[in-house]
Every structure is written in C-alpha cells, then in structure tokens.
Design a protein around this motif. Structure first.
Motif, short mmCIF file in Angstrom:
data_model
loop_
_atom_site.label_atom_id
_atom_site.label_comp_id
_atom_site.label_asym_id
_atom_site.label_seq_id
_atom_site.Cartn_x
_atom_site.Cartn_y
_atom_site.Cartn_z
N MET A 99 -3.30 8.64 0.54
CA MET A 99 -2.72 8.96 1.81
C MET A 99 -3.86 8.87 2.99
SD MET A 99 0.49 8.98 1.76
CE MET A 99 0.84 9.76 3.41
N ALA A 100 -5.06 8.90 2.48
CA ALA A 100 -6.31 8.88 3.34
C ALA A 100 -6.44 7.29 3.74
CB ALA A 100 -7.50 9.45 2.83
N CYS A 101 -5.82 6.47 3.20
CA CYS A 101 -6.02 4.95 3.64
C CYS A 101 -5.73 4.76 5.07
CB CYS A 101 -4.91 4.13 2.70
SG CYS A 101 -5.55 4.02 1.03
N THR A 102 -6.42 3.82 5.52
CA THR A 102 -6.28 3.41 6.81
C THR A 102 -6.50 2.03 7.03
OG1 THR A 102 -8.63 3.65 7.41
CG2 THR A 102 -7.29 5.57 7.99
N GLY A 103 -5.90 1.48 8.25
CA GLY A 103 -6.00 0.23 8.54
C GLY A 103 -5.43 -0.60 7.52
N GLU A 104 -6.16 -1.91 7.18
CA GLU A 104 -5.41 -2.81 6.10
C GLU A 104 -5.66 -2.24 4.62
OE1 GLU A 104 -9.76 -4.98 4.57
OE2 GLU A 104 -8.01 -5.99 4.74
N GLN A 105 -6.40 -0.91 4.50
CA GLN A 105 -6.21 -0.31 3.05
C GLN A 105 -4.73 -0.06 2.75
OE1 GLN A 105 -8.86 2.93 3.84
NE2 GLN A 105 -10.67 1.86 3.28
N GLU A 107 -1.86 -1.55 3.28
CA GLU A 107 -1.47 -2.77 2.52
C GLU A 107 -2.03 -3.11 1.25
OE1 GLU A 107 1.47 -4.64 3.06
OE2 GLU A 107 1.90 -3.34 5.12
N ARG A 108 -3.26 -2.91 1.13
CA ARG A 108 -3.85 -3.35 0.17
C ARG A 108 -3.82 -2.37 -1.16
NH1 ARG A 108 -9.97 -4.28 1.52
NH2 ARG A 108 -9.85 -4.78 -0.74
N LEU A 110 -2.58 1.73 -0.70
CA LEU A 110 -1.58 2.68 -0.64
C LEU A 110 0.03 2.38 -0.97
CD1 LEU A 110 -0.37 5.42 0.04
CD2 LEU A 110 -0.52 4.67 2.52
N LEU A 111 0.44 1.21 -0.33
CA LEU A 111 1.78 0.83 -0.53
C LEU A 111 1.95 0.15 -1.96
CD1 LEU A 111 2.62 -0.55 3.18
CD2 LEU A 111 3.22 1.79 1.92
N PRO A 112 0.99 -0.89 -2.43
CA PRO A 112 1.21 -1.43 -3.79
C PRO A 112 1.04 -0.25 -4.78
CG PRO A 112 -0.57 -2.54 -2.53
CD PRO A 112 -0.23 -1.50 -1.65
N ALA A 113 0.25 0.81 -4.51
CA ALA A 113 0.43 1.84 -5.51
C ALA A 113 1.71 2.56 -5.68
CB ALA A 113 -0.74 2.99 -5.40
N VAL A 114 2.18 2.76 -4.46
CA VAL A 114 3.39 3.50 -4.31
C VAL A 114 4.75 2.56 -4.92
CG1 VAL A 114 5.49 4.40 -2.86
CG2 VAL A 114 2.85 4.88 -2.36
N ARG A 115 4.56 1.35 -4.85
CA ARG A 115 5.51 0.46 -5.24
C ARG A 115 5.24 0.25 -6.86
NH1 ARG A 115 3.85 -3.38 -0.60
NH2 ARG A 115 5.24 -2.47 1.07
#
Lengths: 386, 253
Positions: A99-105, A107-108, A110-115
């Motif tokens: 959840m500490a990911c920011t900016g393009e992190q 998409e690269r 956080l979201l792929p991990a959740v999906r």
C-alpha cells in the motif's frame, strides 16, 4: 459489550473453513512429503481463491480488495491456520506494505499483486540480523542515479513463487541517543534483475513445503523508481505496515490448535484402555480441559487485538500479548495431543507430528517470544519512566 | 421463470448425533446446524439455471424455527435473490412434518407462481423423502424425483432420475416439482462479494398462521435408538476358507 459475530462474519468463517477442509487438507500429506508446492497445485488454489473473491482479502476496496476489517481478516487467517501454510500461501494475501506504492509502482506492483497476477515476498532477515533488524549487512549504495545492492537474506518464505521481492537494505547510519544506528530503505526487486539470485534455503523442521529461501544480491543495480516509501524511511514503512502481521501468526495458531484439539477430543472419547475411554482418566480429561481453556483465551486475546486496530486504539502491547500467548499455547496443545495419542501420535500416518513440528517456529518468526515479552514489558514500564 | 427452492435447517452432517436419554429424538441443543446438503444442491442448480438465463429469480424458503434465517442467508450468499422465512415453531427440537411443510409451500407457490420448484430429495435428519411428492399432489403438478440431470426444453423439463439399477430419463410438463439427488452438481462456496451482498437481499419473515396452516404433529414418535454397533469381523486362514464361508454361511456366492 457485544461478543457475537455478524451473520456475514459467520459465513466468512464457514466458507474459509470449508475451503481449507475440502481444498487444502487432501493435499497436505503429499506436499509435506514433496517438500515443495508444484506450480499447477499452487495455481489451482490461487484460481479458486480468485473465483471466490477472497484473493488479497487484506486489501481495501480502493485498490480492488474487499475491504475487510482487521477483525474479519483475522477470522479468515484463523481458519486458514488450520491448513498447511505451504498451500494456504496461494490463498493470496500480498504484503500490506505494498500500500506504500506510489506513482507507477501502483500499476507495476500493487494492483497486479491484488489481482493475483504477480506474487510477492518480503525479505528482511539475514544470517546475522534476526531480531536485531538494524544489524543488517545488506547495503544499498548510491551510484549515479541508481542504487547498488549487496548482501544476503535468508529464511525468505514464498520467494520461490515470487515475481518480485520487497527488500530491506541499509542505506547509511544515523546518530541516535543509543549510539549510531543503520538507516534502512525498502526496495522492490523484480525476479530476474541482474545480480539478484534466489536459491533453496535449509531443510526446516517446521512447515515443510513452505520453503525458506536464500536471496543473494551481488552488485544488483536498481533505479530510484524501485524505492518503496522514502529513502531511509524503511523503519517508517515497517512500523506502518508490518505492525499487524503478528496478529496473523497468533490467529493462525488458534485455528491450528482447534484442529488439533478436535483430533485429541475425538481420540480421548473413542480410545479405550482399562475398559473405559481414556478421556475419563483425569490425567487425560484435564489435559483436554486445559487445552480448550487456553485455546479460547488465545482466540479472544487475538480477536480483541484486531478489534482494537479497527477502533483505532493503541494495540501494540495487545498484539504482542496475543502473538506470545497463542504461539506458546499451540506448543502446549500440540504436545498434549501427541501425549494423548501415545506412540501413534509420533507416526506420520496422523498429522499430529506435523502440527507439533510446525508449532515450533511460531514462537520464533515474526518476532520471537522474547521480543514480544520485551515489547509488552517496555509498553508497561515506559509510562512510569522506567 | 421464477424458481422456488425450499431449504431446511438440519443437524450438520459432520456432527455425531446423540439420542436423547428419553428416546424422544436426537439432541439438537448446542449442536452445529447447517443447510440440508440436498437442498444446497437444489440451490446450486437454481442459481445455474439463472446464470444460463433460464430463470429470472431464485427464491429460497425455509420453514421451522427463527434460526433458519441463517440457513436462508447462506443460500442468499450462494446467489439466491430473496428469501422467505416461515416461523412454524419456537422449539428447536420440533420437526415440522412433511404434510404441514407441503401445505405451507403450496401457499407460497400460490403467491409467487414459480415455474419450477427445486427441492432436496430428502432432509438428512429424518430421511422422510416426502415433501416434494406431497407438494406435487397438493398442487396437482407433475413431479420428477431423484434428479441427477436437469434440462429445460421449452415448457418441458427433461430429468434424468437415479433409480435402482440404472438411470431413467423422463419429460415432465412445467410448472413442475423436481427433487434433486446427490450427483446433480457440486454446490459452490459462498463468494466473499456475495457474502457481503447477502444481508442487503430481502428476507421476508412470516408465520405458519399467516398462511392459515395447522402445523401440529400427526405422527407420534414411539422410540428413537442408536444404530446397533457393528459386530466384530472374523479372520480367515485361507482363500478356500473364505469361499466356503461366503458360500455356506453368508450365502452370497
């Protein structure tokens, strides 16, 4: 004071419990004997979890998670705790620290991990830095606009399945009242980055199949974009996001203890010696009484600490108490289960010897019992100036 | 087409059943209760019909104690659209008999006008295997029992039935009553999003009196006993001895 679960929470518990009983239990012996989880088996559990909408259930709705409360998540983890960790790993609970990911992190990573598209692992421990995290020897030094990582991490769970690893490295020293201490920075490192290798770790007595891996960084070059959180802000990131993971160990210990308890209760009722069920001998019956009392106590302590997080109340001491008590309870309960089963308890025809071995690590990882006692006593004494 | 699925709250199939000391029945106090497994299969089938676009709404109904609400919530979390609870007793030990259940279901069918009623073939607590058939008689509808396959073709239902010694396929005119067997499907787990949605789905609470149905028992339980324990086996020394025993003592070959 309200002590019951809501009907949704009851259903969450019964769904996860059925899932573990039907999808995980039948595979456990095979995985224990193999010592690893074959890709297809892990992928199948992951697919079923995604279908059920339980994947990444520790994430908020804002990033595509279901937005469970800490209490609800603890209930999920408690039921998962019944099953083999090697397999429930694929029930997908990425590190909250993402959840500490920011900016393009976002998409690269956080979201792929959740999906469920990319799996993560967390690398903190080193051969010479266990409880004393600030003693870590893995370093990241500035070179032009990049960072260059060198060092070794061990006991890294899930790294064999990980597409990327969250790595903590020392990025300098700062003067503190207790003398100079290392500054820590968190990095996101993709599998396949030159200079980064993952290899098998040790053969552990606990959780065979849930492998511990060794990570090596040999002049591993990373651009600035791979820093998670602030440079030198690794402790802030850890404190914010890793704080609650000790609840996981506590609540999983409760789940496993209940599974063990059911086995010992059934056996004490069915096994006859000297013409009566052995549970009628007080030496056995009282072990049952102590066990259920301690399991209930650990359950309440753990859920109460999760509830405190939901209420925004301080919970550091309570979580430490839950982790300490639940893991030590599990050791006692698994030991009694073996004693009640006698010699058969030690044979791998029954899962008890596995639970007994698995229980040993719970008092060590995610903060040893000694560290938890330190946290608890410090929390008590500090306000008194001691 | 609406599909109506009656679901019963029964003792969980994992619970070791204990006969009450007075022999009047089994002990239901403080034991885990769940949805009758055959009803779970019926709910699953109804949801699949809806997913295939063959049903427009899945309505679940339960008759018994107020706590059957939990059973209905489970069905809603699996994907049913709405639920009707008919409270017919306050006593968890009381089992509402099939005829009373069938009469209440008839009243629900009259009000809801479903095109299909999908029931479990029987409840695992008393194994009566009667409600679906009685409902068919009361409504004057066709029935297809023990379904292991179900297909809807226009205004006909094609049902494969598990009968002794094989499978029988019949066509029945809709609206109809289908009672489902074990091998029809494998019920899904409630998904997390559906669990969260379940509470927002409508659950109407009624009483048996609302439908003017008398639910007082017509049957008398004479005695309830534990099944006899299995007798110890016999060890044989040779295949010849085994064959001799199967021939002469067991009379099976």
């Amino acid at each position: 004071m309200h002590y019951g679960l809501t009907s949704e929470q009851e259903m969450i518990v019964s769904t996860v419990r059925s899932f573990v009983e039907n999808e995980i239990y039948p595979l456990e012996k095979q995985i224990e004997d193999l010592g690893f989880v074959p890709h297809e088996i892990g992928a199948e559990i992951k697919r079923k979890t995604l279908d059920l909408g339980f994947y990444a259930c520790n994430f908020p709705e804002s990033v595509g998670g279901p937005g469970l409360s800490h209490l609800e998540f603890a209930l999920v983890e408690r039921e998962l705790g019944r099953g083999s960790m090697a397999l429930t790993h694929f029930f997908g609970r990425p590190q909250n620290i993402l959840m500490a990911c920011t900016g393009e992190q976002v998409e690269r990573y956080l979201l792929p991990a959740v999906r469920g598209q990319r799996m993560d692992a967390l690398a903190m421990t080193e051969p010479d830095a266990g409880s004393d995290i600030r003693g870590m020897k893995t370093t990241a030094r500035r070179d032009g606009g990049d960072w260059v990582l060198n060092g070794t991490k061990h006991f890294i769970s899930g790294a064999e399945h990980a597409d990327f690893v969250i790595v903590f490295a020392a990025t300098g020293e700062e003067a503190t009242s207790a003398g100079p201490k290392k500054k820590i920075t968190t990095f996101l490192v993709d599998r396949g980055t030159p200079g980064f290798t993952i290899r098998d770790g040790y053969k552990s007595v606990s959780h065979r199949g849930y492998k511990n891996m060794i990570l090596e960084f040999d002049n591993c070059r990373l651009p600035d974009a791979q820093v998670l959180g602030q440079v030198d802000g690794g402790f802030a990131v850890m404190n914010e996001w890793l704080y609650a993971t000790r609840i996981t160990v506590a609540t999983m210990s409760v789940g496993r203890a209940r599974r063990v308890f059911d086995l010992m209760l059934d056996y004490a009722a069915a096994r006859k010696q000297f013409d009566q069920p052995i549970g009628r001998f007080q030496g056995v019956g009282f072990q049952l009484a102590d066990s259920i009392t301690e399991i209930d106590a650990a359950d309440h302590l753990t859920l109460a600490s999760a509830w405190r997080l939901d209420q925004g109340l301080p919970a550091n001491r309570e979580i430490a108490s839950a982790k300490l008590y639940a893991t030590e309870m599990l050791a006692r309960v698994t030991d009694r289960a073996i004693q009640i089963h006698g010699g058969m308890g030690l044979m791998d025809d029954l899962p008890l010897e596995r639970f007994w071995r698995d229980a040993r690590v719970e008092r060590i990882w995610d903060g040893t019992s000694e560290i938890q006692r330190h946290i608890i006593s410090r929390d008590l004494l500090r306000p008194l100036g001691a | 087409m609406k599909v109506l699925v009656p679901v019963k709250r029964v003792i969980d199939y994992n619970v070791k059943v204990r006969v009450k000391a007075d022999g009047s029945g089994v002990d239901l106090a403080n034991v885990k209760m769940s949805m009758n497994p055959f009803d779970e299969i019926a709910v699953e089938e109804a949801i699949r019909l809806k997913e295939k676009g063959l049903a427009t709404e899945v309505i679940v109904v339960s008759i018994g104690v107020k706590q059957a609400q939990e059973t209905l919530r489970t069905a809603l979390a699996m994907g049913a659209d709405r639920a009707i609870l008919i409270v017919a007793t306050d006593d968890v030990q009381t089992d509402i008999e099939p005829l009373a259940v069938a009469k209440l279901l008839k009243a629900v069918v009259d009000a809801e006008a479903p095109g299909l009623v999908l029931c479990g073939k029987q409840a695992i607590d008393n194994d009566m295997n009667a409600t679906g058939q009685m409902l068919s008689a009361l409504l004057g509808w066709s029935q297809a029992t023990f379904a292991s396959e179900l297909a809807i073709e226009g205004d006909m239902a094609v049902v494969t039935r598990e009968v002794d010694g094989g499978l029988q396929t019949i066509k029945v005119k809709m609206p109809t009553i289908v009672t489902v067997d074990l091998r029809l499907n494998e019920p899904r787990y409630a998904s997390l999003p559906n669990i969260m949605k379940a509470k927002k789905k409508p659950l109407d609470e009624k009483t048996a009196a609302d439908y003017g149905v008398d639910v007082s028992p017509r049957l008398t339980v004479v005695k309830t006993t534990e099944p006899a324990g299995r007798k110890a086996g016999v060890k044989v020394k040779s295949v010849d001895e085994l064959i001799a025993k199967l021939k002469d003592e067991a009379g099976v070959i």
